[in-house]
Scaffold this motif. Sequence first.
Motif, PDB file in Angstrom:
ATOM      1  N   PRO A  30       0.801  -1.233   0.000  1.00 37.61           N
ATOM      2  CA  PRO A  30       0.000   0.000   0.000  1.00 37.61           C
ATOM      3  C   PRO A  30       0.830   1.277   0.000  1.00 37.61           C
ATOM      4  O   PRO A  30       0.322   2.335  -0.370  1.00 37.61           O
ATOM      5  CB  PRO A  30      -0.824  -0.120   1.297  1.00 37.61           C
ATOM      6  N   CYS A  31       2.086   1.193   0.418  1.00 40.53           N
ATOM      7  CA  CYS A  31       2.947   2.379   0.455  1.00 40.53           C
ATOM      8  C   CYS A  31       4.090   2.253  -0.538  1.00 40.53           C
ATOM      9  O   CYS A  31       5.182   2.800  -0.320  1.00 40.53           O
ATOM     10  CB  CYS A  31       3.501   2.587   1.859  1.00 40.53           C
ATOM     11  N   ALA A  32       3.868   1.530  -1.628  1.00 36.50           N
ATOM     12  CA  ALA A  32       4.916   1.329  -2.631  1.00 36.50           C
ATOM     13  C   ALA A  32       5.454   2.671  -3.113  1.00 36.50           C
ATOM     14  O   ALA A  32       4.705   3.633  -3.264  1.00 36.50           O
ATOM     15  CB  ALA A  32       4.371   0.537  -3.818  1.00 36.50           C
ATOM     16  N   PRO A  33       6.765   2.754  -3.354  1.00 32.55           N
ATOM     17  CA  PRO A  33       7.346   4.033  -3.800  1.00 32.55           C
ATOM     18  C   PRO A  33       6.881   4.400  -5.193  1.00 32.55           C
ATOM     19  O   PRO A  33       6.544   3.526  -6.009  1.00 32.55           O
ATOM     20  CB  PRO A  33       8.855   3.745  -3.778  1.00 32.55           C
ATOM     21  N   ALA A  34       6.860   5.682  -5.472  1.00 31.24           N
ATOM     22  CA  ALA A  34       6.447   6.153  -6.797  1.00 31.24           C
ATOM     23  C   ALA A  34       7.449   5.746  -7.864  1.00 31.24           C
ATOM     24  O   ALA A  34       7.105   5.604  -9.034  1.00 31.24           O
ATOM     25  CB  ALA A  34       6.287   7.672  -6.779  1.00 31.24           C
ATOM     26  N   ARG A  35       8.713   5.583  -7.461  1.00 31.65           N
ATOM     27  CA  ARG A  35       9.761   5.143  -8.383  1.00 31.65           C
ATOM     28  C   ARG A  35      10.397   3.881  -7.833  1.00 31.65           C
ATOM     29  O   ARG A  35      10.546   3.728  -6.617  1.00 31.65           O
ATOM     30  CB  ARG A  35      10.841   6.218  -8.546  1.00 31.65           C
ATOM     31  N   SER A  36      10.783   2.980  -8.726  1.00 34.91           N
ATOM     32  CA  SER A  36      11.479   1.767  -8.286  1.00 34.91           C
ATOM     33  C   SER A  36      12.183   1.153  -9.479  1.00 34.91           C
ATOM     34  O   SER A  36      11.901   1.477 -10.633  1.00 34.91           O
ATOM     35  CB  SER A  36      10.498   0.756  -7.678  1.00 34.91           C
ATOM     36  N   GLU A 676       8.299   6.660  18.747  1.00 39.97           N
ATOM     37  CA  GLU A 676       7.317   7.743  18.732  1.00 39.97           C
ATOM     38  C   GLU A 676       7.395   8.578  17.454  1.00 39.97           C
ATOM     39  O   GLU A 676       6.503   9.376  17.183  1.00 39.97           O
ATOM     40  CB  GLU A 676       7.541   8.636  19.958  1.00 39.97           C
ATOM     41  N   ARG A 677       8.461   8.382  16.675  1.00 40.19           N
ATOM     42  CA  ARG A 677       8.661   9.206  15.473  1.00 40.19           C
ATOM     43  C   ARG A 677       8.488   8.339  14.233  1.00 40.19           C
ATOM     44  O   ARG A 677       9.446   8.029  13.532  1.00 40.19           O
ATOM     45  CB  ARG A 677      10.045   9.860  15.534  1.00 40.19           C
ATOM     46  N   ARG A 678       7.250   7.969  13.974  1.00 42.83           N
ATOM     47  CA  ARG A 678       6.979   7.072  12.856  1.00 42.83           C
ATOM     48  C   ARG A 678       5.880   7.621  11.957  1.00 42.83           C
ATOM     49  O   ARG A 678       4.930   8.245  12.434  1.00 42.83           O
ATOM     50  CB  ARG A 678       6.589   5.679  13.357  1.00 42.83           C
ATOM     51  N   SER A 679       6.046   7.382  10.680  1.00 45.32           N
ATOM     52  CA  SER A 679       5.007   7.647   9.685  1.00 45.32           C
ATOM     53  C   SER A 679       4.841   6.369   8.878  1.00 45.32           C
ATOM     54  O   SER A 679       5.843   5.753   8.481  1.00 45.32           O
ATOM     55  CB  SER A 679       5.403   8.801   8.754  1.00 45.32           C
ATOM     56  N   GLU A 680       3.603   5.985   8.633  1.00 47.88           N
ATOM     57  CA  GLU A 680       3.324   4.747   7.885  1.00 47.88           C
ATOM     58  C   GLU A 680       4.053   3.552   8.505  1.00 47.88           C
ATOM     59  O   GLU A 680       4.444   2.621   7.829  1.00 47.88           O
ATOM     60  CB  GLU A 680       3.711   4.907   6.411  1.00 47.88           C
ATOM     61  N   GLY A 681       4.258   3.611   9.831  1.00 47.97           N
ATOM     62  CA  GLY A 681       4.862   2.504  10.556  1.00 47.97           C
ATOM     63  C   GLY A 681       6.365   2.518  10.621  1.00 47.97           C
ATOM     64  O   GLY A 681       6.962   1.673  11.302  1.00 47.97           O
ATOM     65  N   LEU A 682       7.024   3.460   9.913  1.00 44.95           N
ATOM     66  CA  LEU A 682       8.483   3.517   9.877  1.00 44.95           C
ATOM     67  C   LEU A 682       8.982   4.830  10.472  1.00 44.95           C
ATOM     68  O   LEU A 682       8.292   5.861  10.400  1.00 44.95           O
ATOM     69  CB  LEU A 682       8.985   3.392   8.432  1.00 44.95           C
ATOM     70  N   ILE A 683      10.189   4.800  11.043  1.00 37.18           N
ATOM     71  CA  ILE A 683      10.795   6.013  11.582  1.00 37.18           C
ATOM     72  C   ILE A 683      10.934   7.033  10.455  1.00 37.18           C
ATOM     73  O   ILE A 683      11.429   6.717   9.374  1.00 37.18           O
ATOM     74  CB  ILE A 683      12.183   5.701  12.172  1.00 37.18           C
ATOM     75  N   GLN A 738       3.262   9.058   1.895  1.00 40.46           N
ATOM     76  CA  GLN A 738       2.336   9.413   0.824  1.00 40.46           C
ATOM     77  C   GLN A 738       1.580  10.711   1.101  1.00 40.46           C
ATOM     78  O   GLN A 738       1.228  11.437   0.175  1.00 40.46           O
ATOM     79  CB  GLN A 738       1.365   8.255   0.590  1.00 40.46           C
ATOM     80  N   ARG A 739       1.363  11.041   2.358  1.00 36.80           N
ATOM     81  CA  ARG A 739       0.643  12.284   2.676  1.00 36.80           C
ATOM     82  C   ARG A 739       1.460  13.519   2.313  1.00 36.80           C
ATOM     83  O   ARG A 739       0.904  14.620   2.164  1.00 36.80           O
ATOM     84  CB  ARG A 739       0.278  12.320   4.156  1.00 36.80           C
ATOM     85  N   LEU A 740       2.788  13.334   2.148  1.00 40.33           N
ATOM     86  CA  LEU A 740       3.652  14.469   1.854  1.00 40.33           C
ATOM     87  C   LEU A 740       4.035  14.576   0.391  1.00 40.33           C
ATOM     88  O   LEU A 740       4.461  15.642  -0.066  1.00 40.33           O
ATOM     89  CB  LEU A 740       4.936  14.394   2.706  1.00 40.33           C
ATOM     90  N   GLY A 741       3.950  13.487  -0.353  1.00 41.08           N
ATOM     91  CA  GLY A 741       4.338  13.538  -1.759  1.00 41.08           C
ATOM     92  C   GLY A 741       4.886  12.221  -2.240  1.00 41.08           C
ATOM     93  O   GLY A 741       4.743  11.183  -1.581  1.00 41.08           O
ATOM     94  N   ALA A 742       5.523  12.258  -3.412  1.00 41.81           N
ATOM     95  CA  ALA A 742       5.993  11.036  -4.050  1.00 41.81           C
ATOM     96  C   ALA A 742       7.500  11.044  -4.282  1.00 41.81           C
ATOM     97  O   ALA A 742       8.020  10.215  -5.024  1.00 41.81           O
ATOM     98  CB  ALA A 742       5.269  10.843  -5.386  1.00 41.81           C
ATOM     99  N   ARG A 743       8.219  11.974  -3.645  1.00 41.66           N
ATOM    100  CA  ARG A 743       9.655  12.070  -3.880  1.00 41.66           C
ATOM    101  C   ARG A 743      10.380  10.864  -3.312  1.00 41.66           C
ATOM    102  O   ARG A 743      10.023  10.340  -2.252  1.00 41.66           O
ATOM    103  CB  ARG A 743      10.207  13.363  -3.269  1.00 41.66           C
ATOM    104  N   THR A 744      11.420  10.424  -4.022  1.00 41.18           N
ATOM    105  CA  THR A 744      12.240   9.304  -3.571  1.00 41.18           C
ATOM    106  C   THR A 744      13.705   9.715  -3.650  1.00 41.18           C
ATOM    107  O   THR A 744      14.057  10.713  -4.286  1.00 41.18           O
ATOM    108  CB  THR A 744      12.015   8.050  -4.432  1.00 41.18           C
ATOM    109  N   SER A 745      14.566   8.914  -3.019  1.00 40.67           N
ATOM    110  CA  SER A 745      15.978   9.233  -3.005  1.00 40.67           C
ATOM    111  C   SER A 745      16.786   7.947  -2.959  1.00 40.67           C
ATOM    112  O   SER A 745      16.388   6.974  -2.318  1.00 40.67           O
ATOM    113  CB  SER A 745      16.308  10.104  -1.788  1.00 40.67           C
ATOM    114  N   GLY A 746      17.931   7.961  -3.663  1.00 43.70           N
ATOM    115  CA  GLY A 746      18.853   6.824  -3.591  1.00 43.70           C
ATOM    116  C   GLY A 746      18.554   5.757  -4.614  1.00 43.70           C
ATOM    117  O   GLY A 746      17.769   5.947  -5.549  1.00 43.70           O
ATOM    118  N   ASP A 747      19.188   4.615  -4.426  1.00 44.98           N
ATOM    119  CA  ASP A 747      19.016   3.504  -5.357  1.00 44.98           C
ATOM    120  C   ASP A 747      17.594   2.968  -5.311  1.00 44.98           C
ATOM    121  O   ASP A 747      16.970   2.901  -4.253  1.00 44.98           O
ATOM    122  CB  ASP A 747      19.995   2.375  -5.018  1.00 44.98           C
ATOM    123  N   GLY A 748      17.109   2.535  -6.471  1.00 47.49           N
ATOM    124  CA  GLY A 748      15.752   2.026  -6.569  1.00 47.49           C
ATOM    125  C   GLY A 748      15.653   0.526  -6.487  1.00 47.49           C
ATOM    126  O   GLY A 748      14.567  -0.035  -6.577  1.00 47.49           O
TER     127      GLY A 748
END
Length: 870
Positions: A30-36, A676-683, A738-748
Motif C-alpha cells: 500500500p505504500c509502494a514508492p512512486a519510483r522503483s 514515537e517518530r513514525r510515519s506509515e509505521g516507519l521512523i 504518501q501524505r507528503l508527496g511522491a519524492r524518492t531518493s537513492g538507489d531504486g
Amino acid sequence: MRVRKTGVVLLLLVMRAVMYAAGPDSTWFPCAPARSLAAICLPDDWQKTVVTERGSLAYDYGPGPYSAPLTEISVGVLEWPAPNFRQWLPDPATPIVAMGASTENVRINIHAFALAPRTTPPQAMPSGNGRLTRLGGLNGAHGWAVPPRGTDASFADVAWGTNRPIHYLLRVPPGSSKLIALGFCESYKTRPRSRIMTVDVEGDTLRDVDPLADSVRNTPVVIWAHGTDVNGDGQLAITIHPSLRSPDPNITLSTIWVFHEGAQIRPSSIIDGSAAAQAEFHWGCGTEADVFAPSVHTDALLATFDGERCTPVVRIRTRRPVIFDPDAGIVRWRGLPFLVSRPPPISGVWHGDTLLLVLPAGARRADIVVMHGNGQGADLTRVPDLRDEENRCKSYWQHDAPVPEMRVHVPDARMQYLAEASLRNIYQIREEVDGDLQYQPGPSVYRGLWLCDVMLSGNISLMMGDTASVRRALEAGFHHQGPNGQFRSLYPAVSMVETPLFLTMMFRYAQMSGNKEWLERHWGVVQKGMAWIESARLQTLDTPGTAYAGLMPPGFVDGGISRPTADYGSVWWAMIALEHGIRGAHELNREVDADCWRGLLASFAASYAGAATKDLRVDSSGHRYLPDAVADSGSAAAPQRGQYAFLLPLPYGRFFFQSDTLAETILHANLAMLDERRSEGLIHGSGWMAEGVWPWLGAIHSMAHLLVDDGPEAWTILQAVADHASPSGTWMEEQQPQRLGARTSGDGSDAEAGAFFMQALAALLVFEHQDSLVVCGGFPPAWLKPGARTSVNDLLTGCGPVSLTVETSTDGSEATLQMQAMRTHGVTGGIRIDLASFTRAGFLDNQRRNLPSHVQLPWGSTYQIAMHRR
C-alpha cells in the motif's frame, strides 16, 4: 550454484509458481514508492540492467541525476501513448518482470528478462584491453553530456565514481614520458566550485579542476599533464580524486588523449577531435563495460497484444546517437546492432529525444532484444525465439545461478515473495571487479565497493550457507587495508566504522563457517586492524579537553549527518570488534592479543560511559536519549537523525545489554524515542530526506525490538517495511510518506534493504542474542492459521546451524514445533524456545495446561512439542 531440485523443493517451486503467476495481491504494497527499479541482470553481472516502474529497460545512470536513467527502452502501442502498467514477478526467485495494461479494447502483456548465459559461469569482466586498464569499477554513462555541435564524441560519455577515485593505468614503454590531455564536460552541476576534482598523473604535480568554472554546463574543458613512468613498471597511472575542497565527493572524466612528449597540441584540437591524427592513443572514458566485455549481454522484451487491431511501437529515449537502419530493419549504435526486433520496424523517426520505431499494424507479438558488450552482436540480425529464451532463463535461475537455496519458508505469501526476490537481488547487484568479488548497495547511485556491504549483505549469504562468497569478498577487502591497518573504500570521506565493522565480519565468517584455520592464516590482518583502532583512539587523547577524548576521531557518519563528526556509532563498532576479537583470540590460543584487547575495550568503555552520561538529552516528549553525535548539545537536528548508527550495531555488541543504568537507559530510551517518530509505521526523518522514511532502517528497527523481547512490535514494524516495497520486490532507499508527496531518493533496487528484510524475517524465527539463540521470539500468531507450515532449514548462525518446523493441522486445532540446533563451534550460552506467541494464539500443551513462557535448552538439543488450541 543451485542444485537440481527434486522432491519437496520441487513441490515448493510448483507451489510458488502457482501462487505468484497472476502477480501479487493488489493490497500487498500500500505504500509502494512512486519510483522503483527491478534488476533483470545476471548474478555478479557487469551490465546492471534494470526495469523501471514504468516498464522500461533502463541504462546509462550518470553522476547526476544519479538515479534517473538517460536511456530507456519501452514497448507499447501507437494508439495508447502512456499505458499505466501493472508490474510483478511471476516467480520472485527468477528476474522475469511481468507487466500488463489494458483498456476496454486493447490488452498489452510484456515480459522483460536477460537472456541466460551460453556458458556457466559467465565469463568475468576483465579490467583492461592490453593497452588500458581501469581499476576499481566500471561506472560509466553514454551521452551524459551534451557538448556543442562539432565537439569530439568522447566528451559526451563519462566515467564516474561515487566517493571514490577514477583510476586508469596506461601501458607505455618503461620509464617513458608522455603528454596527456584529460577532457571533462560537466552536464549536471549549475554553479562553479560545486564539483572540484584533483588530477593526479604519475610524474606530474597534483592540480585541481573545476569543469564548471565558467558557469556554463556542457562546456568541454581540457587539462594538460606531463606524465612519466616514474617507477618504470611500464604503466602510467592516471587518477582523478575528489578534491578535499569539493562539496560533492563524486567525480567524472570524459576522455584521455596521449601524445609523445614535446608534442604541440592546441586544446581546441582535442575538443573538436582533429588532434586524433597526432595522438598515440585516445580513449572515451565510461565505455569500459562495453569495450572490455568478453561477450555480448542481451536483454529482452517479449510483448503480446490482444483485442482490437493496434500498432505496436518501441520507444528509445536516449542521448546515445543511435541510428535506425531501414534496410536491415535494426537500430545501430556506433555501427553495430543495438536493438533488433521481430517483426522488424517499418519506420523509425525521432521525436525530440525519443526514437519511435513503428512495427507492422496488427502484429500480435513483438520480440525485442537489446545488446551490450564487445562487438554488440555484430552477427545478430535475427531475434531468437523469446519464448524459448524465457524458458532457458527460468531453467538457468532454477538450476545454474549461484544463488543459494532459500532456507526460510513462511506461510505468508507476501513475506515469502519479498524474501525470495531479495535473496536473488543481492546476487544480481554484486559484482566482480578486478577479479575480486564485492557486495554492493545498488545498481545505480551506489554501484561500487562499500566495504561495509560484506557484512550488510554478506550476512545473508552466510545464513544461507554460501560461506565461499563471503570468504572471497573478505579476501578482496584485504587489498583495501593500508599500511597503518585501516580499511578504507571511501575517498575523500573517512569512515571510522569501516575498519571495525570489517574485522567483525572476519570473526563472524570464521565462527559461522567453522573455519578457524582461515582466521589463523589472516591473523596479521586482524592485528593490524586492531592496532589502527587503538591508534585512532590515541589520536583523540593528543588534545586535552577534546569532547571525544578516549573515543574515536571525527569522520563521515552518513544517515543524514553530512559534516565530519565524532559519533558514538564508530565507538560502538570499535567495541564490538574488540569483543569479537577477544573471543577469536581466545579460541586460537592467542592470549597475549586477547589481554591487550581487553585492556583497550575497558578503556573505550570508561571513556564512552563518561561521554554518554554527559550527552544524554531529553526530547519534546520527555524521553531521554543519546544522540549519535558526540557533544552535540547545540545541534538543531531532529533526535532521530543518524540513529541508524544506534540500531545497526545492536545485535552484535554484548555491552549494550549489560545490567547497568547507562546501558539500560540508552537501549530503552532511544528505542522509545524512535518508536514515537513514525510515519506509515516507519521512523521518519532519520536519514537524508527531512521527512522521509527509510525501509532499510525499518528492518533493523524490527530486530531491535526482538532484542528487548518485544516480538509483536518487531512483527508490526516488519510488516510496515513490506508495505513500502515495490511490486517487483525491491525498495527505494528513502521515500516520502504518501501524505507528503511522491519524492524518492537513492538507489531504486536497494540490495541492503532486501538483506536487512531477510535478516529481520529470519530473526522472527531464529535470532542470535549475544551468545544465545532465541527461537520463535517474534513468531506471528497469524502464521498459525489452519494448514500453515513454517520451516527453517539448516540456517547458519554464529552458534551453529539451526532447523525449525512449525505446523498447524488442517482444522487449526493442533500445532507441532520441532527444533534442532547443532553446536559446531566453541560458544557459551544456550537456546531459548519462546512460546509466548503460541499462547497468544490460544494454544495449550498436550495436557491442556498453559504453555510456559519459554523453554531453556543446552547446545546440541532437539526439541519437540505438540500443542492444542483451547
